[in-house]
Scaffold this active site. Structure first.
Site, PDB file in Angstrom:
ATOM      1  N   SER A  50       8.770   5.726  -9.442  1.00 38.99           N
ATOM      2  CA  SER A  50       9.994   5.342  -8.714  1.00 38.99           C
ATOM      3  C   SER A  50      11.089   6.364  -8.997  1.00 38.99           C
ATOM      4  CB  SER A  50      10.458   3.961  -9.182  1.00 38.99           C
ATOM      5  OG  SER A  50      10.889   4.039 -10.537  1.00 38.99           O
ATOM      6  N   ASP A  82       7.266   6.010  -5.202  1.00 39.34           N
ATOM      7  CA  ASP A  82       7.453   4.609  -4.851  1.00 39.34           C
ATOM      8  C   ASP A  82       8.896   4.409  -4.356  1.00 39.34           C
ATOM      9  OD1 ASP A  82       6.748   1.908  -4.711  1.00 39.34           O
ATOM     10  OD2 ASP A  82       7.363   1.488  -6.774  1.00 39.34           O
ATOM     11  N   HIS A 178       9.493  -8.409  -5.170  1.00 33.07           N
ATOM     12  CA  HIS A 178       9.560  -7.614  -6.397  1.00 33.07           C
ATOM     13  C   HIS A 178      10.040  -8.445  -7.590  1.00 33.07           C
ATOM     14  CE1 HIS A 178       9.744  -4.247  -3.401  1.00 33.07           C
ATOM     15  NE2 HIS A 178       8.833  -3.799  -4.235  1.00 33.07           N
ATOM     16  N   GLY A 179       9.588  -8.054  -8.768  1.00 35.41           N
ATOM     17  CA  GLY A 179      10.090  -8.657 -10.001  1.00 35.41           C
ATOM     18  C   GLY A 179       9.269  -9.855 -10.453  1.00 35.41           C
ATOM     19  N   SER A 214       2.632  -8.494  -8.279  1.00 32.89           N
ATOM     20  CA  SER A 214       2.294  -8.974  -9.632  1.00 32.89           C
ATOM     21  C   SER A 214       2.090 -10.482  -9.592  1.00 32.89           C
ATOM     22  CB  SER A 214       3.412  -8.625 -10.622  1.00 32.89           C
ATOM     23  OG  SER A 214       3.300  -7.272 -11.020  1.00 32.89           O
ATOM     24  N   ASN A 254       0.577  -2.918  -4.956  1.00 32.26           N
ATOM     25  CA  ASN A 254       1.507  -2.395  -5.967  1.00 32.26           C
ATOM     26  C   ASN A 254       1.725  -3.387  -7.101  1.00 32.26           C
ATOM     27  OD1 ASN A 254       1.838  -0.388  -4.092  1.00 32.26           O
ATOM     28  ND2 ASN A 254       4.072  -0.496  -4.041  1.00 32.26           N
TER      29      ASN A 254
END
Ligand code: G3H
Ligand code: 13P
Ligand code: ZN
Length: 309
Positions: A50, A82, A178-179, A214, A254
């Site tokens: 990133s 990214d 995200h996160g 994730s 990802n």
């Protein structure tokens, strides 16, 4: 083996019903943990960097560490930017040896996104570099951008976007984010497979990318909290849903937060059990092993890309 682009990887992944893991890298231990896992599983790999990682570790350091990993493992590895947000950032990474870049124009209007993405594609393709674009917006936090709500990808836009930009792959928004806090407590995690199916119909054979994938593995959230952390109700994407997506048109998944969590939980546990230690090698050794275990788990349970080299 040297650095490779994503082109061949995605073609084989699409045809084989699996996906390539794209793991974020920031330092030597993370790179070693990921690449050792992929080597043992004989899995093709994307290491992604990133803007924040580049600022933290420096472009040259990261490139040289990845080159070292290729020498040590013999793996085919693509190095990918990214969430590139400007032409200049993409150009700098292409000029500096990356084999793939993402231009994330998803925060712009459809027309502006096409214009910016096209500019990057022209520069990248002239140098043999592949490009990922994005349509739709994920909720969650990524660098300094905090998006409250999903803007799901509109399947009616994907053919025009791909044909006008010439991108090699497309990230779409189907409910990942995200996160570590992807769903609210009590919420039933769901992905919009109907959108993925529709996109797949409109773009036959074309590689789709999922960000924010994730699973926020509960045992690591518990471990962080057991050893002094405070992570309220962190909930991710169920691994079986991602596996299903990988069997469809999704060729790149990802994963960053799960690795951060594994590393941090392990270091917290280490210090709780060894409060007097202060040699970084002592706590980074189990941290690196935790990254390796987590990546193996993803290669097997989520991506299905073992023995695909
Ligand atoms: O999508 C973002 C990745 O998790 C990278 O995060 O920008 O904090 O390095 P970062
Ligand atoms: P996670 O935060 O779910 O790991 O997503 C990472 C990502 O999408 C990087 O681009
Ligand atoms: Zn992302």
């Amino acid at each position: 083996m040297s650095l490779v682009t994503t082109k061949d990887m995605f073609k084989k992944a699409y045809e084989g019903g699996y996906a390539i893991g794209a793991f974020n890298v920031n330092n030597m231990e993370i790179i070693q943990g990921i690449t050792e896992a992929a080597m043992e599983e004989k899995a093709p790999l994307i290491l992604q960097v990133s803007a924040g990682a580049r600022k933290y570790a420096n472009h040259t350091y990261l490139m040289k560490l990845i080159e070292a990993a290729i020498i040590e493992t013999g793996l085919p590895i693509a190095v990918h930017l990214d969430h590139g947000d400007t032409f200049e950032l993409c150009k700098s990474c292409i000029d500096g040896g990356f084999t793939s870049v993402m231009i994330d124009g998803s925060h712009h209007s459809f027309e502006e996104n096409i214009k910016l993405t096209r500019q990057v594609v022209e520069y990248a393709h002239a140098k043999g570099v592949t490009v990922e674009g994005e349509l739709g917006q994920l909720a969650g936090i990524e660098d300094d951008v905090n998006v409250a709500e999903h803007a799901f990808t509109d399947p009616d836009q994907v053919e025009e976007f791909v044909s006008k930009t010439g991108v090699d792959s497309l990230a779409i928004a189907i409910g990942t984010s995200h996160g570590a806090f992807k769903f609210k407590p009590g919420q039933n995690p769901q992905l919009r497979f109907d959108i993925l199916e529709e996109v797949q119909k409109r773009l036959p054979g074309f590689p789709i990318v999922l960000h924010g994938a994730s699973s926020v593995v509960p045992e690591f959230v518990q471990k962080v909290n057991q050893y002094g952390g405070k992570m309220p109700d962190a909930i991710g994407i169920p691994e079986d849903m991602l596996r299903q997506a990988a069997k469809m048109a999704v060729c790149k998944i990802n994963i960053d937060s799960d690795l951060r969590l594994a590393m941090t939980a392990t270091i917290r546990e280490y210090f709780a059990n060894n409060p007097g230690h202060f040699d970084p090698r002592q706590y980074l050794t189990p941290a690196r092993a935790a990254i390796k275990d987590m990546v193996k788990r993803k290669l097997v349970n989520v991506l299905g890309c073992s023995n695909k080299i």
